[in-house]
Design an enzyme around this catalytic site. Structure first.
Site, mmCIF file in Angstrom:
data_model
loop_
_atom_site.group_PDB
_atom_site.id
_atom_site.type_symbol
_atom_site.label_atom_id
_atom_site.label_comp_id
_atom_site.label_asym_id
_atom_site.label_seq_id
_atom_site.Cartn_x
_atom_site.Cartn_y
_atom_site.Cartn_z
ATOM 1 N N SER A 204 0.814 -1.215 0.000
ATOM 2 C CA SER A 204 0.000 0.000 0.000
ATOM 3 C C SER A 204 0.850 1.269 0.000
ATOM 4 C CB SER A 204 -0.933 0.008 1.216
ATOM 5 O OG SER A 204 -1.873 -1.042 1.138
ATOM 6 N N CYS B 240 -9.217 -2.097 3.267
ATOM 7 C CA CYS B 240 -8.517 -0.891 2.836
ATOM 8 C C CYS B 240 -8.906 -0.496 1.403
ATOM 9 C CB CYS B 240 -7.007 -1.070 3.017
ATOM 10 S SG CYS B 240 -6.118 0.502 3.098
ATOM 11 N N GLN C 25 -12.678 0.532 -0.372
ATOM 12 C CA GLN C 25 -12.990 1.653 -1.268
ATOM 13 C C GLN C 25 -13.571 1.152 -2.589
ATOM 14 O OE1 GLN C 25 -9.107 3.426 -1.424
ATOM 15 N NE2 GLN C 25 -9.065 3.736 0.793
ATOM 16 N N ASN D 114 -3.447 2.371 7.121
ATOM 17 C CA ASN D 114 -2.540 2.928 6.115
ATOM 18 C C ASN D 114 -3.332 3.240 4.861
ATOM 19 O OD1 ASN D 114 -0.553 3.584 4.273
ATOM 20 N ND2 ASN D 114 0.039 1.460 3.910
ATOM 21 N N GLY E 67 -4.627 6.790 2.147
ATOM 22 C CA GLY E 67 -4.673 8.208 1.824
ATOM 23 C C GLY E 67 -5.947 8.613 1.102
ATOM 24 N N PHE E 68 -6.820 7.619 0.839
ATOM 25 C CA PHE E 68 -8.122 7.866 0.228
ATOM 26 C C PHE E 68 -9.195 7.330 1.165
ATOM 27 C CE2 PHE E 68 -5.158 7.989 -3.236
ATOM 28 C CZ PHE E 68 -5.658 8.937 -4.109
ATOM 29 N N HIS F 231 -6.814 -2.265 8.935
ATOM 30 C CA HIS F 231 -6.150 -3.548 8.703
ATOM 31 C C HIS F 231 -6.331 -4.496 9.882
ATOM 32 C CE1 HIS F 231 -3.852 -2.850 4.939
ATOM 33 N NE2 HIS F 231 -4.062 -1.594 5.274
ATOM 34 N N GLU G 78 -5.619 -7.551 10.008
ATOM 35 C CA GLU G 78 -4.472 -8.473 10.112
ATOM 36 C C GLU G 78 -3.298 -7.825 10.828
ATOM 37 O OE1 GLU G 78 -2.974 -5.809 7.098
ATOM 38 O OE2 GLU G 78 -4.977 -6.606 7.512
#
Length: 369
Positions: free
Chosen positions: A48, A254, A258, A296, A298-299, A341, A343
């Site tokens: 990512s 993640c 989206q 983690n 950024g969108f 996340h 995991e």
């Protein structure tokens, strides 16, 4: 320890000087920061982060060395590293090498001995932007020209750069559950979590069609994390829609979260800074409990647009810091996703139950069938 000079130039013209860390050279990427106190090797190798220069807020990076098993993909994925103390001597007995040797081997350019607190405060206020690190070129005008030519993260499709090139399997072929993974940049620990729950996993390249995935005969479908702008990934959105049409249990993490949102008509947006760290608080609206999570991204999924889709999706999780959308469930479908996340690796395991929830959905579906 290198005494070579290095320079960091941000897209808004701000510069910082320090010492070279890792390979001598020049690198460009979107600058972002991670607040985690541990797990630097897992972070370096998280797909990512592809195309991003990482600012580590923890004071010491490299102090416990590098261990071959502490990786989340087959190589370092960050574009570069910015840290306060690039600690080459390491203390962990199980480590195989120093961070300097590792970065030289992986070709990673970095800068250390800079005020990371000042850098983080600057980009926290100004927002994510492109940056360039160089330890072999100190011509600011030339560096600025290179930086100006670099594309912005918004609009970039990057999963194609980190996905597997060939499909592969993990786990026991005789396991009772088969899970198909659409690899947009998956972390190894996600796959481990499936295998640990007695799943036989097949990992497919990002651009695999649903008809190809169907040949595996999966009981459950998963869309992974990964880098880049989900708005530039119509191919993945199309696959997600085809997955929903299958009416099989479906899970996204993640970027997968989206993509699932976009598959039901909810847009995504570029965040000011995003969330990166291992202490982000999330409220589970279903259970009424909070979770400390590893993040983690950024969108994000548009919190405004989702209000017009509450007949299609249920919001299951929200971020307690900024109220962003952290989890959704598709109404009438056995499909759900989270922005964070579960995991971890690194991070707390508060959200590991989501893998159990997915497996339980698959078993429940099997009973219905």
């Amino acid at each position: 320890m290198s005494e070579q000079r290095a320079i960091l130039l941000l897209a808004d013209g701000t510069t910082y000087e320090g010492r070279a860390a890792g390979k001598i050279g020049t690198t460009i990427g979107e600058i972002c920061f991670n607040t985690g106190m541990t797990g630097y090797q897992e972070i370096f190798t998280d797909p990512s982060y592809y195309g991003q220069i990482l600012v580590a807020t923890n004071a010491h990076i490299g102090n416990y060395g590098i261990k071959d098993t502490d990786i989340e993909s087959d190589s370092v994925k960050i574009a570069g590293l910015i840290c306060k103390n690039f600690t080459v001597p390491f203390s962990r007995q199980q480590a195989q090498s120093s961070i300097q040797d590792y970065f030289e081997r992986e070709g990673v350019v970095g800068i250390c001995d800079v005020d990371t607190r000042a850098i983080v405060r600057h980009i926290r206020d100004k927002g994510a932007m492109n940056a360039i690190i160089s330890s072999d070129n100190f011509d600011l005008e030339d560096l600025k020209r290179q930086l100006d030519a670099a594309p912005d993260m918004e609009g970039l499709e990057l999963s194609s750069h980190v996905t597997t090139q060939e499909a592969y399997t993990l786990g026991n072929p005789d396991a009772p559950i088969k899970v198909a993974v659409l690899d947009l940049g998956t972390k190894k620990n996600i796959l481990r979590n499936f295998v640990q729950r007695d799943c036989y996993v097949k990992v497919f390249p990002a651009r695999t069609t649903m008809s190809e995935i169907d040949q595996f005969g999966a009981d459950g479908l998963f869309i992974s994390n990964g880098p880049g702008d989900p708005g530039a990934m119509d191919y993945a959105v199309e696959t997600a829609r085809a997955m929903l049409a299958e009416d099989k249990p479906m899970f996204g993490i993640c970027l997968g979260h989206q993509i699932l949102a976009r598959a039901v008509g909810i847009p995504t947006y570029k965040m000011h800074n995003g969330h990166r760290g291992i202490n982000h608080p999330v409220f589970n609206l279903v259970t009424g409990k909070s979770e400390i999570t590893s993040q983690n991204h950024g969108f994000g999924v548009s919190p405004e647009a989702i209000q017009d889709k509450l007949d299609v999706v249920e919001i299951t999780h929200r971020n307690l810091n900024d109220d962003t959308i952290e989890g959704i469930r598709i109404i009438g479908k056995p499909a759900f996703s989270v922005q964070y996340h579960p995991e971890a690796s690194p991070g707390p395991h508060d959200a590991a139950y989501l893998f159990d929830q997915f497996v339980a959905l698959i078993k429940e579906q099997g009973l219905k069938d």
